[in-house]
Every structure is written in structure tokens, then in C-alpha cells.
Scaffold this motif. Structure first.
Motif, short mmCIF file in Angstrom:
data_model
loop_
_atom_site.label_atom_id
_atom_site.label_comp_id
_atom_site.label_asym_id
_atom_site.label_seq_id
_atom_site.Cartn_x
_atom_site.Cartn_y
_atom_site.Cartn_z
N PRO A 158 0.80 -1.23 0.00
CA PRO A 158 0.00 0.00 0.00
C PRO A 158 0.83 1.28 0.00
CG PRO A 158 -0.84 -1.57 1.61
CD PRO A 158 0.50 -2.07 1.17
N ASN A 159 1.97 1.25 0.71
CA ASN A 159 2.76 2.47 0.84
C ASN A 159 4.19 2.09 1.20
OD1 ASN A 159 3.94 4.93 1.46
ND2 ASN A 159 2.12 5.73 2.46
N ILE A 160 5.11 2.29 0.28
CA ILE A 160 6.49 1.86 0.49
C ILE A 160 7.20 2.67 1.56
CG2 ILE A 160 7.59 3.35 -1.22
CD1 ILE A 160 8.36 -0.38 -0.56
N THR A 161 6.66 3.85 1.92
CA THR A 161 7.29 4.65 2.97
C THR A 161 6.91 4.18 4.36
OG1 THR A 161 5.50 6.29 2.99
CG2 THR A 161 7.31 6.68 1.46
N ASP A 162 5.89 3.34 4.49
CA ASP A 162 5.52 2.78 5.78
C ASP A 162 6.59 1.78 6.21
OD1 ASP A 162 4.28 0.57 7.50
OD2 ASP A 162 2.67 2.06 7.52
N HIS B 122 -0.27 3.29 -3.01
CA HIS B 122 -0.57 4.57 -2.35
C HIS B 122 -1.95 4.55 -1.69
CE1 HIS B 122 3.05 6.50 -3.94
NE2 HIS B 122 2.77 5.89 -5.08
N ASP B 123 -2.36 3.37 -1.21
CA ASP B 123 -3.63 3.21 -0.49
C ASP B 123 -4.84 3.62 -1.34
OD1 ASP B 123 -3.19 2.10 2.17
OD2 ASP B 123 -1.94 3.85 2.50
N ARG B 124 -4.75 3.47 -2.67
CA ARG B 124 -5.86 3.83 -3.55
C ARG B 124 -6.14 2.68 -4.50
NH1 ARG B 124 -3.55 9.11 -6.15
NH2 ARG B 124 -5.34 8.81 -7.53
N GLU B 125 -7.43 2.28 -4.58
CA GLU B 125 -7.79 1.12 -5.38
C GLU B 125 -7.53 1.32 -6.86
OE1 GLU B 125 -11.20 -1.30 -4.70
OE2 GLU B 125 -11.52 -0.49 -2.69
N GLU B 126 -7.76 2.54 -7.37
CA GLU B 126 -7.52 2.76 -8.80
C GLU B 126 -6.04 2.67 -9.13
OE1 GLU B 126 -7.76 6.98 -6.99
OE2 GLU B 126 -8.61 4.97 -6.66
N VAL B 127 -5.19 3.11 -8.18
CA VAL B 127 -3.74 2.98 -8.38
C VAL B 127 -3.34 1.51 -8.26
CG1 VAL B 127 -1.46 3.64 -7.52
CG2 VAL B 127 -3.32 5.31 -7.54
N GLU B 128 -3.95 0.81 -7.31
CA GLU B 128 -3.67 -0.62 -7.16
C GLU B 128 -3.94 -1.37 -8.46
OE1 GLU B 128 -4.57 -3.36 -3.51
OE2 GLU B 128 -6.32 -3.45 -4.83
N ALA B 129 -5.08 -1.09 -9.10
CA ALA B 129 -5.42 -1.75 -10.36
C ALA B 129 -4.39 -1.44 -11.45
CB ALA B 129 -6.81 -1.32 -10.81
N SER B 130 -3.97 -0.17 -11.50
CA SER B 130 -2.98 0.23 -12.50
C SER B 130 -1.64 -0.45 -12.25
CB SER B 130 -2.80 1.75 -12.47
OG SER B 130 -1.76 2.16 -13.32
N ARG B 131 -1.24 -0.51 -10.98
CA ARG B 131 0.05 -1.15 -10.64
C ARG B 131 0.02 -2.64 -10.95
NH1 ARG B 131 1.12 3.51 -10.57
NH2 ARG B 131 2.10 4.69 -8.89
N ILE B 132 -1.09 -3.30 -10.66
CA ILE B 132 -1.20 -4.74 -10.95
C ILE B 132 -1.06 -4.98 -12.45
CG2 ILE B 132 -2.79 -6.72 -10.98
CD1 ILE B 132 -3.79 -5.77 -8.24
N LYS B 133 -1.70 -4.14 -13.25
CA LYS B 133 -1.60 -4.28 -14.70
C LYS B 133 -0.15 -4.12 -15.15
CE LYS B 133 -3.45 -2.38 -19.03
NZ LYS B 133 -4.36 -1.37 -19.63
N ALA B 134 0.54 -3.13 -14.59
CA ALA B 134 1.94 -2.90 -14.96
C ALA B 134 2.82 -4.06 -14.51
CB ALA B 134 2.43 -1.59 -14.34
N LEU B 135 2.60 -4.55 -13.29
CA LEU B 135 3.41 -5.66 -12.78
C LEU B 135 3.19 -6.93 -13.60
CD1 LEU B 135 2.95 -5.13 -8.93
CD2 LEU B 135 5.02 -4.70 -10.26
N MET B 136 1.96 -7.16 -14.00
CA MET B 136 1.67 -8.37 -14.77
C MET B 136 2.29 -8.31 -16.17
SD MET B 136 0.26 -10.53 -12.88
CE MET B 136 -0.06 -11.71 -14.19
N SER B 137 2.63 -7.11 -16.66
CA SER B 137 3.27 -7.01 -17.97
C SER B 137 4.66 -7.64 -17.96
CB SER B 137 3.37 -5.54 -18.40
OG SER B 137 4.30 -4.83 -17.60
N TRP B 138 5.22 -7.84 -16.77
CA TRP B 138 6.50 -8.53 -16.64
C TRP B 138 6.35 -10.05 -16.73
CZ3 TRP B 138 11.31 -6.20 -16.13
CH2 TRP B 138 11.30 -4.82 -15.94
N ARG B 139 5.11 -10.50 -16.79
CA ARG B 139 4.81 -11.95 -16.77
C ARG B 139 5.54 -12.64 -15.62
NH1 ARG B 139 4.88 -13.62 -23.22
NH2 ARG B 139 3.27 -12.13 -23.86
#
Length: 336
Positions: free
Chosen positions: A69-73, A100-117
Motif C-alpha cells: 500500500p505504501n512503500i514509505t511505511d 498509495h492506499d488507492r484502489e484505482e492505483v492498485e489496479a494500475s500497478r497490478i496491470k503494470a506488474l503483470m506485464s513482466w509476466r
């Protein structure tokens, strides 16, 4: 300039190309003496392994992804650090992202991470309920969830602590010291671990026939949380003790108490959650609930490797629940 080849590294190190490959891929163990020779030769030649090509040849991606959720924690950052060490030991690279504790960002990050297969993912959800993006991972890649998850309903392997027992530990310690007027400083009650910590605390207090304490939500931001608890303390009768349910709410509480010129361990008692070096380095060291962070990361990594190796993805999810411990220091004053 032409890039040095694996054969040139092997020749300079006086080892086989297979040994060089094993040193950099981690596929097979290599003794320390040979490993040192290979690394020295690689450094001298400026050799770097082409991981993408290696993965194409082996038809196996040696990348895992981690979402927090937050890498600074501090808690999340410590988990990431532990996972990076474990991944390195097993020849994996790690790609880390924060929602960053936001669901829309979470969805975007998951999509980006999955692009690495990735071979698999370890995630800490950003909300109390699993998002659609996280749930979609069930049929995409092996996934293990940590911390902000209900073990009873998660469709993935989980690693958590017994949060109810942790809440009981903290409040029983305060009761044993004579405290009956206790404030519970939560972050967000929509998170399953936070609700469970509150429930554990309330169970102990009810059993001791103590009036239900005040519970306030401070959120996940230090400054905003400090403002909230400062206002609460200034407008309510002062409690004799505070139980802060996360490391961020602990910092918010300490900020508020300093603003109100209230001394921890003298004017008010405090039990913190999580245990870091600075807590014992204070002039008044903090009593704390210590989460077994290394064990959480190790169990999550072990579960993920098992899923990757068995190619079972996420069928028959298993829950691992670990125990926290109470570290007694000087921030709790006995008033008996």
C-alpha cells in the motif's frame, strides 16, 4: 564496445560455462570459492547476465512482483526488504510497486506488474475488501497475500498474525498495570487486522468488567492522524493509557502528546504496535507489540515458491497465522 560473453568469463575464472550460468541464475548451488572466482572475473570483464535472454531460453521467468500500500511505511518497507533478500538467495529478481492506499492505483500497478509476466506475486491489499484487480489474479499467476486480509474468505494463500490475540496482549498488560481508562488509536477499521486488534482488546476489557474504551480512527497519514488525536485529547477527559494499533498511529500519538506537553510513561502510558530500533532508543522506551516480520516474509516466500514449483497456481488456499509478542519497556506506568 562488444559485450563480454559467458565463455570469456568462464575462461578467465577457469570454470565451465555451466558454473557461470549457475552463479548468476541460482539454478544450482555453487560453492563460495567458485562463486567468488566467477564474480571477480565478471567484474573484471564488465560482464552482466542478460536475464531476459536467459529466461527465454529456460522458458521460465525468474521475476516475482511485490505490491504494497505504501512503500514509505516502515512495516511494509521491512517486508519488501526481507522478500528482496529471499528472492536474491533463490535467483529471482523483484519488481516492487506501491498502490498509495488507492484502489484505482492498485489496479494500475497490478496491470503494470503483470506485464513482466512474473512467476508469482506477493501483495498487501490497499483496502479492507479485495479489489477486482486482485481477485483477477486467481487465474493469472500464483499469489500470496499478507497482512490486510481476512483469512476466512481470501481465495489465495495468506500470511497474517493473530491480531485478536495481539490486541488481548496489549490491553491485558495495561489492565495488569491498573489502567481502566484506555484510548484505542486505530488507523482504519475497514482493515481486517485493525478490526481484529480492537476486538481482542475489547474482549479482555469486557472480561475484566471495564467500561468499553473510546476507539478513534486516525487514518494512514501521520500528520492528519496527529491532528485528529490532538483534537480528541484536547476535548475529552485524558485517558490514563493509549493503545496505538499501527506504527503510523504510534507516531501520530507521540506527535500529539509532544504538542500537548504530555510525557509518555509519566503523564500517560502507551503501548505501540510494531517494534523498531527507535522505540527502544527513546529517553522513555516504548512497550510494543512485536510482529514477527521476518517470519511473515519467509512464510510468504515459501508459499509462493511452492505454488510456482508445483504450478498449482491458487487452488486450495492455505492460511498461515503467526503470533505476535509483547515487549515490555518503560512507557507503561503502573498505577496500582
Amino acid at each position: 564496445m562488444r559485450k563480454p560473453s559467458i565463455r570469456e568469463v568462464a575462461k578467465l575464472a577457469e570454470v565451465s560455462t555451466a558454473t557461470v550460468s549457475n552463479v548468476f541464475s541460482g539454478k544450482k548451488p555453487v560453492n563460495d570459492e567458485l562463486k567468488a572466482r566467477v564474480q571477480l572475473a565478471a567484474d573484471q570483464l564488465g560482464y552482466q547476465m542478460d536475464r531476459a535472454a536467459s529466461q527465454l531460453r529456460s522458458q521460465r521467468n525468474k521475476v516475482v512482483t511485490v505490491l504494497v500500500p505504501n512503500i514509505t511505511d516502515t512495516f511494509f518497507a521491512t517486508i519488501v526488504s526481507q522478500l528482496e533478500n529471499l528472492a536474491f538467495e533463490h535467483g529471482y529478481d523483484v519488481i516492487v510497486a506501491s498502490s498509495h492506499d488507492r484502489e484505482e492505483v492498485e489496479a494500475s500497478r497490478i496491470k503494470a506488474l503483470m506485464s513482466w509476466r512474473p512467476a508469482g506475486m506477493i501483495a498487501i491489499p490497499c483496502a479492507g475488501q479485495l479489489s477486482g484487480a486482485l481477485l483477477n489474479l486467481k487465474n493469472l499467476c500464483p499469489t500470496v497475500l499478507i497482512d490486510r486480509v481476512s483469512v476466512h474468505s481470501a481465495p489465495f494463500d495468506t500470511v497474517t498474525i493473530d491480531n485478536s490475540a495481539a490486541g488481548e496482549l496489549a490491553c491485558q498488560h495495561l489492565i495488569d498495570a491498573g489502567h481502566t481508562n484506555i484510548l484505542i488509536a486505530a488507523s482504519d477499521l475497514s482493515f481486517p487486522p485493525i478490526r481484529e486488534r480492537v476486538e481482542g482488546a475489547l474482549n479482555v476489557l469486557r472480561n475484566a468488567n471495564i467500561v468499553q474504551p473510546s476507539v478513534i480512527e486516525l487514518g494512514c497519514e501521520l500528520e492528519a492522524g496527529a491532528e485528529t488525536i490532538t483534537h480528541w485529547l484536547a476535548s475529552h477527559p485524558k485517558p490514563s493509557a493509549i493503545f496505538a494499533l499501527t506504527n503510523v498511529t504510534t507516531l501520530s500519538t507521540l506527535t500529539a502528546l509532544a504538542e500537548l506537553n504530555t510525557k509518555v510513561g509519566e503523564d500517560i502510558s502507551l503501548v505501540a504496535f510494531d517494534d523498531y530500533a527507535w522505540m527502544s532508543a527513546r529517553s522513555t522506551s516504548l512497550t510494543a507489540i512485536r510482529q514477527p516480520v521476518e517470519a511473515v516474509a519467509a512464510n510468504a516466500w515459501s508459499k509462493l515458491l511452492e505454488r510456482i514449483d508445483s504450478e498449482r497456481k491458487n487452488s486450495d488456499p492455505q492460511a498461515t497465522v503467526l503470533n505476535a509478542s509483547l515487549i515490555k519497556r518503560h512507557s507503561v506506568k503502573s498505577i496500582i
